[in-house]
Scaffold this motif. Sequence first.
Motif, PDB file in Angstrom:
ATOM      1  N   VAL A   1       0.720  -1.368   0.110  1.00 15.91           N
ATOM      2  CA  VAL A   1       0.210  -0.105  -0.158  1.00 15.91           C
ATOM      3  C   VAL A   1       1.099   1.304   0.652  1.00 15.91           C
ATOM      4  O   VAL A   1       1.273   1.912   0.867  1.00 15.91           O
ATOM      5  N   ARG A   2       0.791   1.909  -0.627  1.00 21.06           N
ATOM      6  CA  ARG A   2       1.557   3.235  -1.180  1.00 21.06           C
ATOM      7  C   ARG A   2       0.632   4.493  -1.173  1.00 21.06           C
ATOM      8  O   ARG A   2      -0.732   4.125  -2.061  1.00 21.06           O
ATOM      9  N   ILE A   3       0.173   5.494  -0.360  1.00 16.52           N
ATOM     10  CA  ILE A   3      -0.676   6.703  -0.507  1.00 16.52           C
ATOM     11  C   ILE A   3      -0.297   7.780  -2.044  1.00 16.52           C
ATOM     12  O   ILE A   3      -1.163   8.285  -2.449  1.00 16.52           O
ATOM     13  N   ASP A   4       0.692   7.133  -2.388  1.00 22.03           N
ATOM     14  CA  ASP A   4       0.988   8.016  -3.425  1.00 22.03           C
ATOM     15  C   ASP A   4       1.083   7.193  -4.825  1.00 22.03           C
ATOM     16  O   ASP A   4       1.493   6.698  -5.164  1.00 22.03           O
ATOM     17  N   GLU A   5       0.087   8.125  -6.277  1.00 21.66           N
ATOM     18  CA  GLU A   5      -0.100   7.282  -7.345  1.00 21.66           C
ATOM     19  C   GLU A   5       1.314   7.294  -7.698  1.00 21.66           C
ATOM     20  O   GLU A   5       1.494   6.618  -8.999  1.00 21.66           O
ATOM     21  N   ARG A   6       2.068   7.795  -7.893  1.00 21.15           N
ATOM     22  CA  ARG A   6       3.534   8.091  -8.806  1.00 21.15           C
ATOM     23  C   ARG A   6       4.164   6.843  -8.193  1.00 21.15           C
ATOM     24  O   ARG A   6       5.360   6.182  -8.897  1.00 21.15           O
ATOM     25  N   VAL A   7       3.974   6.550  -6.161  1.00 17.84           N
ATOM     26  CA  VAL A   7       5.547   6.021  -6.151  1.00 17.84           C
ATOM     27  C   VAL A   7       4.832   4.662  -5.969  1.00 17.84           C
ATOM     28  O   VAL A   7       5.672   3.389  -6.370  1.00 17.84           O
ATOM     29  N   ALA A   8       3.181   4.549  -5.610  1.00 17.01           N
ATOM     30  CA  ALA A   8       2.551   3.040  -6.490  1.00 17.01           C
ATOM     31  C   ALA A   8       3.507   2.723  -7.385  1.00 17.01           C
ATOM     32  O   ALA A   8       3.721   1.680  -8.145  1.00 17.01           O
ATOM     33  N   GLY A   9       2.917   3.441  -8.410  1.00 12.00           N
ATOM     34  CA  GLY A   9       2.972   2.946 -10.048  1.00 12.00           C
ATOM     35  C   GLY A   9       4.397   2.726 -10.077  1.00 12.00           C
ATOM     36  O   GLY A   9       5.290   1.653 -11.174  1.00 12.00           O
ATOM     37  N   PHE A  10       5.705   3.611  -9.437  1.00  4.43           N
ATOM     38  CA  PHE A  10       7.378   3.103  -9.862  1.00  4.43           C
ATOM     39  C   PHE A  10       7.806   1.592  -8.463  1.00  4.43           C
ATOM     40  O   PHE A  10       8.446   0.999  -9.388  1.00  4.43           O
ATOM     41  N   THR A  11       6.631   1.538  -7.937  1.00  8.02           N
ATOM     42  CA  THR A  11       7.297   0.464  -6.605  1.00  8.02           C
ATOM     43  C   THR A  11       6.564  -0.493  -7.634  1.00  8.02           C
ATOM     44  O   THR A  11       7.437  -1.992  -8.049  1.00  8.02           O
ATOM     45  N   ALA A  12       5.425  -0.666  -8.227  1.00 12.28           N
ATOM     46  CA  ALA A  12       5.124  -1.973  -9.416  1.00 12.28           C
ATOM     47  C   ALA A  12       5.868  -2.098 -10.401  1.00 12.28           C
ATOM     48  O   ALA A  12       6.474  -2.865 -10.648  1.00 12.28           O
ATOM     49  N   LEU A  13       6.084  -0.895 -10.964  1.00 16.34           N
ATOM     50  CA  LEU A  13       7.671  -1.577 -12.171  1.00 16.34           C
ATOM     51  C   LEU A  13       8.553  -1.969 -11.059  1.00 16.34           C
ATOM     52  O   LEU A  13       8.819  -2.702 -12.376  1.00 16.34           O
ATOM     53  N   GLY A  14       8.957  -1.356 -10.769  1.00 15.82           N
ATOM     54  CA  GLY A  14      10.395  -1.980  -9.307  1.00 15.82           C
ATOM     55  C   GLY A  14       9.780  -3.759  -9.901  1.00 15.82           C
ATOM     56  O   GLY A  14      10.457  -4.938  -9.758  1.00 15.82           O
ATOM     57  N   LEU A  15       8.806  -3.884  -8.683  1.00 16.34           N
ATOM     58  CA  LEU A  15       8.676  -5.443  -8.820  1.00 16.34           C
ATOM     59  C   LEU A  15       8.057  -6.593 -10.055  1.00 16.34           C
ATOM     60  O   LEU A  15       8.484  -7.517 -10.189  1.00 16.34           O
ATOM     61  N   SER A  16       7.722  -5.516 -10.966  1.00 13.07           N
ATOM     62  CA  SER A  16       7.718  -6.159 -12.438  1.00 13.07           C
ATOM     63  C   SER A  16       9.183  -6.042 -13.024  1.00 13.07           C
ATOM     64  O   SER A  16      10.014  -7.847 -12.800  1.00 13.07           O
ATOM     65  N   ARG A  17      10.178  -5.164 -13.170  1.00  9.74           N
ATOM     66  CA  ARG A  17      11.463  -5.708 -13.509  1.00  9.74           C
ATOM     67  C   ARG A  17      12.463  -5.953 -12.403  1.00  9.74           C
ATOM     68  O   ARG A  17      12.501  -7.185 -13.490  1.00  9.74           O
ATOM     69  N   GLU A  18      12.151  -6.785 -11.636  1.00  5.39           N
ATOM     70  CA  GLU A  18      12.676  -7.716 -10.397  1.00  5.39           C
ATOM     71  C   GLU A  18      12.046  -9.471 -11.274  1.00  5.39           C
ATOM     72  O   GLU A  18      12.853 -10.210 -10.786  1.00  5.39           O
TER      73      GLU A  18
END
Length: 554
Positions: free
Chosen positions: A53-70
Motif C-alpha cells: 500500500v502506497r498513498i502516492d500513486e506515482r510512488v505506487a506506479g514506480f513500486t509496481a515497475l520495480g516489482l515487475s522489473r525484478e
Amino acid sequence: MTTSPATDAAASLIADLIGHGVRDLVLSPGSRSQALALAAVHAANQGHLRVHVRIDERVAGFTALGLSRETGVPAVVLCTSGTAAANLLPAAMEAFHSGVPLLLLTADRPPELRGVGANQATRQPGMFGLWVREQIDAPVPGDGDWSGIAPHAVAVAMGADAAHGLPGVAGPVHLNLPSREPLSGEIPTVDITPGEAPKPTPAEPFVIGRGPRTVVIAGADAGADAEEIAHAGSWPLIAEIVSGARFGRQIVHGYRALLSDDELGGRIERVVVLGHPTLSREVTRVLSRTDVEVIAVRRGGEELNLNGRTTPAASVSVASGPADREWLGAWLTASAAQVVDLSERAPDPDGLASTDPAERRDAVKAELAAVRRPLDRSFLADAVWRATWPHDRLVFGSSRLVRVADTVLGGKKVPVHANRGLAGIDGTIATATGIALASQAGGAPGITRVLLGDLAFLHDVGALLLPPDEDEPRLQVIVGNDGGGTIFDGLEVGATADRADLDRAFYTPHTVRLEQLALAYGWEYQRVTTRTALDQVLTTPAGGRQLIEVPLAR
Ligand SMILES: Cc1ncc(C[n+]2csc(CCOP(=O)(O)OP(=O)(O)O)c2C)c(N)n1
Ligand SMILES: [Mg+2]
C-alpha cells in the motif's frame, strides 16, 4: 451485508490475475476502487498475493515497475479515478520504453457519469495514450462481465499475445474499470489457483557469421545474452554498467576512449546491440554511422535505429566459423591499459614496525591520511560495486554517478537495475523498493542498494513512506550529495551564460537536511565522510531501511 456486482467482478478479476501469474499488487486508497482493493487484500490474507500500500500513486506506479522489473511478470498497480490515475503516467512511460510488463488498473465512474460534471470523473479511457500496449475500457459489472480480461491483459503485457501488442516485447497495459453503486459488498468465495504468466514464444534467431570486424554493445537491460553472444563470436563486449552484462573476459574497459580510437572504433564494420544504450556519446556515434552494419535486438517500446539502416532482430545466434583473434586481441590489449586503479595505496608496514620513532610516526601519519582522504565519486561508485554480490541488487539513479560508475568500474556479475527507458530522475527510490521487495520475497537473502544524487533523492522523497505493518525491505539508499544537480555543470552554455543564472535554473541548490527526512520517515541514517567509514557502513548493513549520505564536492 449486501452483495455488489462491483465486488463480484473485482473478486473474479483478482483471482483471474493470480491464476495468470500476477503475484504483487500495489494499491493506493480511494473510494471508487474499493471493491478491487478489498478483493486484493482478501486474496493477500489467504496468501495468494502480496499487497503493498502506497498513498502516492506515482510512488505506487514506480513500486509496481520495480516489482515487475525484478520478477519479469506484471505487477498490478491499482488506484481510484481522477488525478490519481494521472500519477501512473511516469511509470507507464518508463515501462513502455524499457519493455517492462505492468498492469495499470484505474477505477472509473460508469459511462453515464462521464463528461457531465460528476465529482472526480475525467476522461480515463485511453488516457495513457501511446505508452500502453493496449487499453481496455471494461463494461460496468452487471452490464457485461470482466472474465477474459485478465488472461488477455497479462499475455499482452508479457509480449506473449501474437495478435496484440508487440510479440516478444513486454510493456504496460491499461485496464479502466468502471463501477456503479453499491461500490462494494460482501466478498464472494472464489477459487484462487495461482498460475504462471505466459511466456512469449521465442522467435527464430537472426543468424550472423563471425566474419566482419564486430563489437557487441550491451545497453540497459541487455542481460547476460550479450556476454554469451560476444563469447560465441569472439568479439569485444562493450557493456554499460546498467546492462547486466559487465562481466566475462571479453569486456572492454574505458570503451569511450577506444571507440574514438581510429585503429579500434574506427575499424568497426558491424555492431550487435542489445538493450538500450544511453550512457555515452561515443556509443551513440558508432550506432549512427551509416557505414557500420548495426543489428539491434529489441527489448523495449521503440526500435533502435540511429543510422537509419539498422536491422531489427528478436534474438541473435552466431554461426560457426574462424574467429578473428587479432581483432579481439587488439581490443583486449588496449582495454587492459584503460583499467582504472581505485585501490588504496597500501600503508607502509615496514614503517609501522620500525624501531625508529620518527619513521614509525611518519608511517602512522601516512596511514591516517589515507584513511581520511576525502571521498570522491569514483571511490563511492567503486565502494558500492565492491560491496555488492550476486544475491544483492544494485539500482542506479539517473544522476552523474551512473556515468562515473560506467567509466570506472570493472567486471562483476551482479544484478543491476536502472530506469534508462527515459532516464528520469523520478521514481528511483520507489523502483528500488519494489526491486528489494521482490528479490527478498520468501526470505531470500541479499540487500538492495540504490546509488543516486541528491536531486534524484529529493524528487522521490515521498517513496520513503512505507506502511509500518508491511514487510520491511532491506535497502541502502546511498545519496551522493553535492548540493544540487552538478550533471549540468558540463552544459555547453556554461561557457557563456551567467553563473548565477545557471546555478538558479540548473544546479538548483538546496540546503535540505537529509538526516531530518530520514528520521521523520523512520529510516536509519548515516553520514559518511571517509573511505573506511563508507566501506564499513556498506558491508555491515543495519538490516532494514538505511539512508547513507555521502557529501561530495561540487
Ligand atoms: C523527471 C526528470 N526531470 C528532470 C530531469 C533532468 N535531469 C537530469 S539529471 C538532473 C539533476 C540530477 O541531480 P542529482 O540527482 O543531484 O545528480 P548530480 O547531477 O548532482 O550528480 C535533472 C534535473 C530528468 N532526467 N528527469
Ligand atoms: Mg547532485
